[in-house]
Design an enzyme around this catalytic site. Structure first.
Site, PDB file in Angstrom:
ATOM      1  N   CYS A  32     124.633  38.571  76.845  1.00 43.42           N
ATOM      2  CA  CYS A  32     124.486  38.613  78.288  1.00 43.42           C
ATOM      3  C   CYS A  32     123.820  37.329  78.738  1.00 43.42           C
ATOM      4  CB  CYS A  32     123.649  39.816  78.699  1.00 43.42           C
ATOM      5  SG  CYS A  32     123.631  40.072  80.465  1.00 43.42           S
ATOM      6  N   THR A  52      99.636  27.838  58.511  1.00 40.52           N
ATOM      7  CA  THR A  52      99.087  28.883  57.648  1.00 40.52           C
ATOM      8  C   THR A  52     100.121  29.985  57.456  1.00 40.52           C
ATOM      9  OG1 THR A  52      96.899  28.362  58.486  1.00 40.52           O
ATOM     10  CG2 THR A  52      97.149  30.473  57.340  1.00 40.52           C
ATOM     11  N   GLY A 111     115.145  33.799  60.478  1.00 37.72           N
ATOM     12  CA  GLY A 111     116.458  33.199  60.288  1.00 37.72           C
ATOM     13  C   GLY A 111     116.684  31.997  61.196  1.00 37.72           C
ATOM     14  N   THR A 112     116.258  32.098  62.433  1.00 27.30           N
ATOM     15  CA  THR A 112     116.482  31.005  63.383  1.00 27.30           C
ATOM     16  C   THR A 112     115.772  29.733  62.923  1.00 27.30           C
ATOM     17  OG1 THR A 112     116.735  32.577  65.191  1.00 27.30           O
ATOM     18  CG2 THR A 112     116.215  30.304  65.798  1.00 27.30           C
ATOM     19  N   HIS A 165     113.794  40.638  58.937  1.00 25.73           N
ATOM     20  CA  HIS A 165     114.032  41.873  59.712  1.00 25.73           C
ATOM     21  C   HIS A 165     115.458  42.388  59.624  1.00 25.73           C
ATOM     22  CE1 HIS A 165     116.033  40.537  63.565  1.00 25.73           C
ATOM     23  NE2 HIS A 165     115.580  39.372  63.160  1.00 25.73           N
TER      24      HIS A 165
HETATM   25  C1  LIG Z   1     119.814  37.643  63.063  1.00 26.19           C
HETATM   26  C2  LIG Z   1     120.525  36.423  62.573  1.00 26.19           C
HETATM   27  C3  LIG Z   1     119.906  35.160  62.599  1.00 26.19           C
HETATM   28  C4  LIG Z   1     118.550  34.937  63.212  1.00 26.19           C
HETATM   29  O1  LIG Z   1     117.508  35.497  62.455  1.00 26.19           O
HETATM   30  P1  LIG Z   1     116.099  35.793  63.174  1.00 26.19           P
HETATM   31  O2  LIG Z   1     115.205  36.180  62.033  1.00 26.19           O
HETATM   32  O3  LIG Z   1     116.331  36.904  64.132  1.00 26.19           O
HETATM   33  O4  LIG Z   1     115.663  34.529  63.839  1.00 26.19           O
HETATM   34  C5  LIG Z   1     120.603  34.085  62.092  1.00 26.19           C
HETATM   35  N1  LIG Z   1     121.840  34.235  61.583  1.00 26.19           N
HETATM   36  C6  LIG Z   1     122.466  35.418  61.534  1.00 26.19           C
HETATM   37  C7  LIG Z   1     123.828  35.518  60.936  1.00 26.19           C
HETATM   38  C8  LIG Z   1     121.836  36.556  62.031  1.00 26.19           C
HETATM   39  O5  LIG Z   1     122.461  37.726  62.001  1.00 26.19           O
END
Ligand SMILES: *Cc1c(COP(=O)(O)O)cnc(C)c1O
Length: 392
Positions: free
Chosen positions: A325, A237, A71-72, A201
């Site tokens: 944190c 890759t 996601g990041t 995930h």
């Molecule tokens: C967890 C999350 C992300 C980041 O996804 P990752 O796969 O952990 O990098 C981005 N946006 C939202 C809303 C999330 O909950």
């Protein structure tokens, strides 16, 4: 002692059917999909079938899916890849104050690169007012980015309406859909977003894999450089086992989402009603009308959220504060603060996020554990000690 997991918005376990697909894939599908021999082509086939599976869940075309590391990365690729590629004088972008750090961080970087950023606020409901987005647009706005569902409160945003507003203003629309996919129906056509972020995930696939939906024709530049993978949007890759797992997770969700969302909604309501009935001076944060079915965020006045997380962990329940944190001190959640909660109430809030691991017996046990823990913590709290001293 058994431990029960109520933190599915932080991450999900890999589901049994994903494991069944993933493990043999790790062992057998080791070819490089760019290789022309048998091994490479076998990997390429698995890659493309995972792309179809995810596209189907999102109502997209397979060639609109770009696989990433999560996601990041998808958020960064969408935001930096559009803004840096924007032609001429489009040096302005719009987002909200309640986004995930992956989006907030990408916009902070854009500002360092000379792009002007407007961050739209929210009210107590936690829902973004589409009219505020319209008013934030400028003639030279390149991009609007609004999350579909908030990770801390589950609040669902009116992203389809906001996408129309963005397009009317000549801007492109990115949606961080990480917390929406698999919880509510997502259809790329209905939403009208140009870019949509997915993370494996949060969807019962492993960590380190994700995707970005990129509508056909969207002028997205790459933000990393190398080979010509993923239609030159994302060199490197491909993570075949991770991608195959994400495809299988998407397929399961397409077949089971309606039923599972209804089951989780009923469990979440049972948990929420149970806690509110048992615990005085507690309340739900944000809109209950527009939420993902698995999430509730509840404040418990006069306690420290961190202390309640630890107390519940000792009783065998994993929950979370939205708080991050940083530099050793617990900061209150930026989302709850943006919704107008006091610092104290924001720090006294807990996120419960349900998932496939949970059932009614666990929920009932959690209600008891929350009631007992909050009562115990309030008895220990200096606020109450002070009150008792005054009364004596
Ligand atoms: C967890 C999350 C992300 C980041 O996804 P990752 O796969 O952990 O990098 C981005 N946006 C939202 C809303 C999330 O909950």
């Amino acid at each position: 002692m058994p431990h029960f997991y109520f933190d599915h918005n932080a991450t999900t376990p890999v589901s049994p059917e994903v494991m069944e697909t993933l493990v043999p894939c790790l062992a057998e599908v080791y070819g490089n999909p760019s290789s022309i021999h048998h091994f490479g082509q076998a990997a390429k086939q698995r890659l493309e079938s995972a792309r179809r599976q995810l596209a189907e869940l999102l109502g997209a075309q397979p060639n609109e899916i770009v696989f990433t590391s999560g996601g990041t990365e998808s958020d960064n690729l969408a935001i930096l890849g559009i803004a840096r590629n924007a032609r001429g004088e489009r040096k302005h972008a719009v987002t909200t104050v309640i986004e995930h750090p992956a989006v907030l961080g990408a916009f902070a970087q854009l500002e360092r690169e000379g792009v002007e950023v407007t961050r739209v606020p929210v009210g107590g409901s936690g829902v973004v007012d589409a009219g505020d987005i319209r008013r934030a647009l400028k003639p030279h706005t390149a991009l609007v980015s609004v999350m579909h569902a908030n990770n801390e409160t589950g609040t669902v945003q009116p992203v389809a309406e906001i996408a129309r507003i963005a397009h009317d203003g000549g801007a492109l629309m990115h949606v961080d859909g990480v917390q929406a996919v698999g919880k509510i129906p997502v259809d790329a056509g209905t939403l009208g977003a140009d870019l949509y972020t997915v993370s494996g995930h949060k969807l019962y696939a492993p960590k380190g894999v994700g995707a970005l939906y990129v509508r056909k024709g969207t002028p997205l530049g790459s933000i990393t450089f190398g080979g010509r993978h993923e239609r030159e949007r994302r060199p490197g890759t491909e993570n075949i086992p991770g991608i195959v797992a994400l495809g299988r997770a998407a397929e399961w969700m397409r077949e089971n989402l309606t039923e599972e969302a209804a089951r989780l909604g009923a469990l979440r309501d049972r948990l929420e009603c149970g806690i509110l009935a048992r615990v005085p001076a507690s309340g739900v944060n944000g809109s209950v009308a527009s939420r993902t079915p698995n999430t509730t965020n509840i404040h418990f006045d006069d306690i420290e959220g961190e202390a309640l997380v630890i107390a519940l962990d000792l009783r065998g329940f994993a929950v979370s504060t939205g708080a991050a944190c940083s530099s050793g001190a617990v900061q209150p959640s930026h989302v709850l603060i943006a919704m107008g909660l006091s610092k104290e109430r924001a720090k006294a809030s807990i996120r419960f996020s349900l998932g496939r691991a949970n059932d009614a017996a666990q929920v009932d046990a959690l209600i008891e554990a929350v009631a007992a823990s909050v009562e115990h913590l309030r008895r220990l709290s200096p606020v109450n000690t002070r009150l008792e001293t005054v009364h004596v």
